[in-house]
Design an enzyme around this catalytic site. Structure first.
Site, PDB file in Angstrom:
ATOM      1  N   GLU A   1      -9.344   6.246   7.422  1.00 25.37           N
ATOM      2  CA  GLU A   1      -7.911   6.496   7.246  1.00 25.37           C
ATOM      3  C   GLU A   1      -7.558   7.775   6.472  1.00 25.37           C
ATOM      4  O   GLU A   1      -6.578   8.445   6.814  1.00 25.37           O
ATOM      5  CB  GLU A   1      -7.265   5.297   6.537  1.00 25.37           C
TER       6      GLU A   1
ATOM      7  N   ARG B   1       0.831  -1.209   0.000  1.00 29.23           N
ATOM      8  CA  ARG B   1       0.000   0.000   0.000  1.00 29.23           C
ATOM      9  C   ARG B   1       0.864   1.258   0.000  1.00 29.23           C
ATOM     10  O   ARG B   1       0.480   2.288  -0.570  1.00 29.23           O
ATOM     11  CB  ARG B   1      -0.978   0.004   1.176  1.00 29.23           C
TER      12      ARG B   1
END
Lengths: 152, 765
Positions: free
Chosen positions: B720, B311
């Site tokens: 997030e 990621r």
């Protein structure tokens, strides 16, 4: 010797090394007060003794002289304390774990006269950590109570 | 309508009265035992002798377990089976659990755990990035590389090149509620576990393996966590497994709660890393190619490091179209805590890299950072047509929903960016000692688990014959407001007030095979699963009532706590009772899987994300050039939640995310000594933001829009993405340091007062 918490008498622990926090949580079924760091650094265990803020993880139960108020004892006859109502109104928490300590600290912050401005509230509430950082709401909740009290 | 309303968190009244129960508050049955781990004192070596008699003989101790006492699987890893609950003889980090004390009280267990006498054959420890690179100590055979085009040529042929490096520190989760679990042994070897976990299914799985039972013998329940932030995705496994193993061995309930210092010594944190970069660009700052190398310190066990590092690579572009790019990611194995998930899951680390590059380019060219950023933005989603193709990311995904041109323009105006930038310059010209800085940074964050099969969710909904509704789904509540959002969805589907919906604890016996509540996906996945379950019941009710009233089922309306069937109007309770009396099931499961995903993590190609969430922040800071002390003066944020399910909860996530992100890059410093001992293992030495660290001026607004993809009520994930808005605070500090001299500040993170002072001295020189 007994321990007066929220207007009721409880036995003192036998071991003089027992903290007020452990005694309340483990023996008295008063689990509203939280253990965050057990070092007196996060503020989650804040209670009032005769109206003054005390970190119950650093206070030995046998040394307590005075009336203890915890989050469980703040509301009277199902009526929320104005600070509890303000935290509800401002949704001043996320996970809620620091909330009992924040509310107890906030009650004292106002009664000490340390809630005169937003900056003052921020300084005098800095001993109560909130990892979710719901600080804007916490500050607003405290300011609203301080203002209501000032207006009588 | 209950959706889109700014309702407070669920259980609000319980929170303010101290009645909300966390794992450690659950009343335990009599004879509950307490557990504490005995930890290693060295970072790497072999245990040559172990004397636990003093532990066994300590008052209140019932038993002490080591690896030899574990009858089944000795593993708590969520991925690679490389994480023993108790050391098998080799020590991999300082703080590793070696033995498990089972005692009558927490204090007795804790005191006894210090009495183990362990002799080690100490081996050299690999602690740093450089140590690990030198020893080629890593996960996977070599680095992962995602690439697009001929990056070397693009860089070398560009008019300008810049090369640099940035160290980015890790981050301790510091959930206020430490890790905790309770195991209650049942008849026939079954086990009920209460765990403070984001991933009940994983706890169930690991506990089942550890007690030699099928998963159906283990039920895990989670009502709430006192904060998670990714730190309870896998790090709770050890406690739950220890409790279950001890409960099985003793036949008594067992509870484990890490002491704060143990929590910080034992559990993993955000990955720290070094990012090396080489970029080629033109006179206006337009990037021709960028080459990143990520050197991530993953710690001793694999845990979730591979997807975290992936990621990070996937966010190496952030909001910018990179015509050519290469990201080389080294996942380094070190003798330290096993780095793990933390809000953003590598995304923040990747994003810091490209934001640093743009900052460096702007400084090199003497241009405004925002101007350079905007020039590199992806093409606006609105401008895409038959003739204008969308840009593709360095991993081959088309960016079709890009809205940052519009958002940044709006934020520029609302924050008065240009005038304030000029005011900062003017202020700096007049003030020799205090310097101000300002920065605007955007966020584009990919939503979906990059491990595609995790993008699924289940729900279980019952309507009782009195019209009350029992709601259950696989998501967990950690303060993000998921339970309330999903309850709003359920209430809306049935057209009933929120009070009719009972939010219940996450329970592996109700909804099986769930994914962790992570990747910001909680409301996207569980909201949809709940909607599907509710609609199933609603349609059954509608069909039943329509038949009774000889009406068209499609015209049965659920609203305001009532059901309208033709000319008749029943209360929802009457409708439920009638449906029940007609022998129609009022219980349904719902299942949802995210569409359109296709991703090959080895090739680094495909569509890993369903959509992107966007945001932008402007931060203004001031630094004291004599001490490095600094303050955030003002932050302005505009963030995209699509059509928000609950604006109040979303704004809370955005504010909290920003503050936590800024904390990561400014005050939160983890320090290990040269023996591999973490020296910052309590709030006395590890500084998370306090009440007074919140910016005094803090303007947060939601972007008025809708998700282009069909998500739950067209909302967007919010857990997030706002974390990375904190990068603007870091770059504002860099901007303030840049005002002290001609050189590029090359600030490392976290930008502590000490680092700022050093950077000021560097640019002065």
């Amino acid at each position: 010797m007994t321990l007066c918490i929220n207007g009721a008498d409880y036995p003192m622990p036998n071991d003089p090394r027992t903290t007020l926090l452990d005694h309340m949580r483990e023996k008295l079924n008063l689990t509203g007060t939280k253990k965050g760091c057990d070092h007196g650094q996060c503020g989650a265990c804040t209670v009032l003794v005769d109206g003054k803020r005390v970190l119950s993880c650093l206070q030995l139960a046998q040394t307590v002289r005075g009336d203890v108020t915890t989050i469980e004892g703040l509301s009277k006859n199902d009526t929320l304390h104005p600070m509890q109502a303000a935290f509800l109104e401002h949704d001043a928490y996320q996970c809620g774990f620091c909330t009992p300590g924040q509310i107890m600290s906030a009650v004292a912050c106002v009664s000490e006269g340390h809630a005169g401005s937003d900056a003052e509230i921020a300084d005098w509430m800095s001993g109560n950590l909130c990892r979710c950082a719901a600080y804007p709401q916490i500050r607003a909740a405290i300011a609203s109570v301080a203002q209501a009290e000032a207006e009588g | 309508m209950t959706v889109a309303k700014p309702l407070p968190h669920d259980a609000a009244h319980l929170h303010v009265t101290g009645q909300a129960r966390y794992v450690d508050d659950i009343p335990t049955p009599a004879h509950c035992l307490h557990l504490v781990f005995g930890l290693s004192d060295i970072a790497h070596g072999i245990i040559t002798e172990i004397d636990l008699d003093p532990v066994r003989q300590a008052p209140g101790v019932l038993a002490v377990l080591t690896a030899d006492d574990l009858p089944f699987d000795n593993d708590v890893s969520p991925s690679a089976h490389d994480e023993p609950l108790l050391s098998k003889g080799e020590i991999f980090y300082l703080g590793q659990p070696i033995f498990l004390v089972i005692a009558e009280s927490y204090l007795a267990a804790r005191k006894a755990a210090r009495l183990g006498e362990i002799t080690y054959d100490e081996r050299p420890a690999i602690l740093t990035i450089d140590d690990a690179m030198a020893a080629n100590s890593r996960f996977e055979d070599g680095p992962r590389i995602y690439a697009k085009g001929d990056v070397e040529r693009a860089i070398s042929e560009a008019p300008h090149q810049v090369r640099g490096s940035i160290e980015v520190g890790g981050q301790e989760h510091f959930y206020l509620e430490g890790q905790a679990a309770v195991a209650l042994p049942q008849e026939g070897g079954d086990m009920i576990v209460h765990s403070s976990t984001q991933h009940p299914t994983e706890i169930q799985h690991k506990v089942a393996e550890a007690i030699g039972q099928p998963m159906h013998s283990v039920r895990v329940e989670v009502r709430r966590m006192g904060g998670g932030f990714g730190g309870k995705e896998s790090q709770g496994n050890a406690l739950a497994v220890a409790c279950a193993v001890a409960a099985r061995a003793t036949g008594r309930p067992c509870k484990m709660r890490y002491d704060r210092d143990d929590d910080m010594m034992v559990t993993g944190k955000r990955h720290d890393l070094r990012i090396n970069y080489h970029v080629g660009f033109d006179d206006e700052g337009r990037i021709a190619g960028v080459d990143f190398t990520h050197l991530m310190r993953c710690g001793w066990a694999q845990d979730l490091s591979l997807p975290v590092a992936d990621r990070a690579m996937l966010h190496a572009d952030n909001a910018y179209h990179l015509p050519t790019a290469r990201v080389t990611s080294h996942r380094l194995k070190t003798h330290t805590q096993s780095a793990t998930a933390f809000r953003g899951f590598g995304g923040p680390q990747g994003m810091v890299g490209i934001e640093r590059v743009l900052d460096h380019i702007a400084h090199f060219l003497g241009r405004d950072g925002l101007e350079v950023r905007r020039r590199n933005f992806y093409a606006s989603g609105g401008s895409i047509s038959r003739t204008i193709k969308p840009h593709t990311t360095h991993y081959g995904m088309e960016v079709t929903d890009f809205i940052l041109h519009e958002m940044v323009e709006a934020l520029e105006v609302s924050s008065d960016y240009h005038a304030r930038r000029a005011a900062v310059a003017e202020w700096n010209a007049r003030n020799p000692l205090l310097k101000k800085g300002i920065a605007l940074t955007p966020v584009k964050f990919g939503i979906s688990f990059t491990l595609t099969h995790l993008n699924q969710a289940g729900a279980l909904v019952h309507v009782y014959q009195d019209g009350s509704i029992h709601l259950n789904h696989g998501g967990t509540e950690m303060g993000q407001g998921l339970f309330q959002k999903v309850a709003q969805v359920a209430a809306d589907r049935f057209g009933v007030p929120l009070a009719a919906v009972k939010i219940t604890a996450t329970d592996t016996g109700k909804v099986p095979n769930t994914s962790a509540t992570a990747a910001s996906s909680g409301s996207d996945l569980n909201g949809m699963a709940v909607k599907i379950a509710c609609d199933e019941i609603r349609d059954r009710m509608a069909r039943c009532l329509a038949e009774l009233h000889q009406a068209d089922p499609a015209k049965v309306v659920f609203r305001d706590g009532h059901v309208e069937v033709g000319a008749d109007r029943l209360s929802f309770a009457e409708a439920a009772a009638l449906t029940y009396q007609n022998r129609v099931s009022l219980s349904a499961t719902g299942f949802y899987k995210t569409p359109k995903l296709q991703w090959d993590r080895i090739k680094g190609y495909g569509r890993p994300f369903f959509y992107f969430a966007y945001g932008a922040a402007v931060t203004e800071v001031v630094i004291d050039t004599l001490t490095g002390e600094n303050r955030i003066l003002r932050a302005d944020i505009l963030h995209d939640c699509g059509a928000s399910l609950n604006p109040a909860l979303d704004i809370g996530q955005i504010e909290g995310g920003y503050v936590q992100g800024a904390g990561w890059l400014t005050t939160e410093e983890l320090v290990w000594d040269d023996k591999g001992r973490l020296r910052t293992h309590a709030p006395s030495t590890y500084k998370i933001p306090a009440c007074s660290d919140r910016p005094d001026i803090f303007n947060v607004a939601l972007w008025d829009g809708q998700n282009r993809e069909e998500t739950i009520y067209r909302s967007k994930a919010v857990g997030e993405p706002p974390f990375m808005l904190g990068i603007s605070a870091f770059l504002a500090l860099s901007d303030a340091v840049a005002a002290c001299g001609a050189d590029y500040p090359a600030l490392d993170a976290p930008a502590t007062a000490e680092r700022i002072l050093a950077a000021v001295n560097r640019v002065h020189a």
